[in-house]
Design an enzyme around this catalytic site. Structure first.
Site, PDB file in Angstrom:
ATOM      1  N   ALA A 106       0.914  -1.180   0.080  1.00 45.97           N
ATOM      2  CA  ALA A 106       0.044   0.079  -0.143  1.00 45.97           C
ATOM      3  C   ALA A 106       0.824   1.337   0.001  1.00 45.97           C
ATOM      4  O   ALA A 106       0.514   2.170   0.768  1.00 45.97           O
ATOM      5  CB  ALA A 106      -1.032  -0.011   1.139  1.00 45.97           C
ATOM      6  N   LYS A 123      12.026  -1.128 -19.613  1.00 44.85           N
ATOM      7  CA  LYS A 123      11.630  -0.194 -18.205  1.00 44.85           C
ATOM      8  C   LYS A 123      13.048  -0.101 -17.447  1.00 44.85           C
ATOM      9  O   LYS A 123      13.293   0.801 -16.827  1.00 44.85           O
ATOM     10  CB  LYS A 123      10.428  -0.743 -17.545  1.00 44.85           C
TER      11      LYS A 123
END
EC number: 1.1.1.169
Length: 301
Positions: free
Chosen positions: A12, A187
């Site tokens: 989170a 990436k």
């Protein structure tokens, strides 16, 4: 929407909050946190998503990562923790039923060598996120840059419901690619150039183009990384990201500013090791790596 798929997001931080906010309306979502206090706050307040001038509040269900029963109910798990947190997460994933597909969206490539620990019968997806996000507090995330999520199947297969869930929507584009190595390498290349430079200099991404000396340094790092990790139009791609995220600080720059552990070992170390194997010298990149590792050592993170 009836018969929504149970989607669990582990982690989170900025990315976990951003993905939870965007998956909340199209799945039965659970956001798994490290700390109970954060899970409690998210259950009370939901996620505040700040996008440009607007703030949207999204109600979600959150649980602590230790709640194994909740984890086993998921039909898809999205792993949104940083590279160095995988040491804690992999043992948890090993205990879960192999029928639950897992999507990794880490920076870098350090997680690739850990995948064998999850066995060969589980469906594993490898993805990258082009979004920029910053966590303000336990329940608030700023969407700093809109991009795409690209993913590829590493092993296993997806059922039709999950294929549909992972279909692009205009607000949150998702693309399936055939070759996981191609999307991760591109990436990785961009991160390996922009992240350590901005972290050492303590500047926003756009400054690497604006300052003539720093731009020369960027070109030197691009040329070095290209010798072991060739991608098409490398300099152009790096400069485009610097331009489109000009006002953003990279995640590594923010980690250094806030005296947190960085993802340098997941992003830059795999490239240095590749150079060692082929006896290719990467002096500038190695210097940046040593500076950041030294800073981490000074701060005892």
């Amino acid at each position: 929407m009836e018969n929504q798929i149970n989607v669990g997001i582990i982690g989170a931080g900025a990315m976990g909050l951003l993905y939870a906010a965007n998956f909340a309306d199209k799945s039965k979502l659970t956001l798994f946190t490290h700390r109970k206090e954060q899970a409690d706050l998210l259950n009370q307040k939901g996620i505040s998503l700040i996008d440009n001038e607007t703030t949207k509040n999204i109600h979600i269900h959150a649980a602590q990562i230790t709640e194994e029963e909740q984890l086993t109910k998921q039909q898809l798990l999205i792993i949104a923790v940083k590279q160095y947190s995988l040491n804690e997460i992999i043992p948890i994933l090993q205990k879960l039923p192999t029928k639950i597909p897992i999507l990794f969206i880490q920076n870098g490539a350090g997680h690739l060598e850990r995948l064998s620990e999850l066995g060969t019968t589980r469906t594993i997806l490898l993805g990258i996120s082009e979004h920029g996000a910053g966590r303000e507090d336990d329940t608030t995330v700023i969407w700093r840059g809109h991009g795409r999520t690209k993913y590829s199947i590493f092993q296993g297969e997806l059922n039709d419901d999950l294929k549909e869930l992972l279909t692009s929507s205009p607000a949150f584009p998702i693309e399936k690619h055939a070759n996981y190595q191609a999307i991760i390498q591109e990436k990785l290349f961009i991160n390996a150039v922009i992240n350590p430079l901005t972290a050492v200099l303590g500047v926003q991404n756009g400054k690497l183009l604006e300052n003539q000396e720093w731009h020369r340094l960027l070109i030197r790092v691009v040329n070095e990384v290209e010798t072991v990790l060739p991608i098409e139009n490398a300099l152009e791609k790096v400069e485009t990201i610097c331009r489109t995220t000009a006002l953003n600080f990279s995640s590594m720059a923010l980690d250094c500013m806030n005296e947190r552990m960085t993802e340098i070992d997941g992003i830059v170390l795999p490239i240095l090791e590749k150079g060692d194997k082929t006896e290719t010298s990467l002096p500038t990149l190695r210097t940046l790596y040593q500076i950041i590792k030294g800073l981490e050592g000074e701060r005892h993170v």
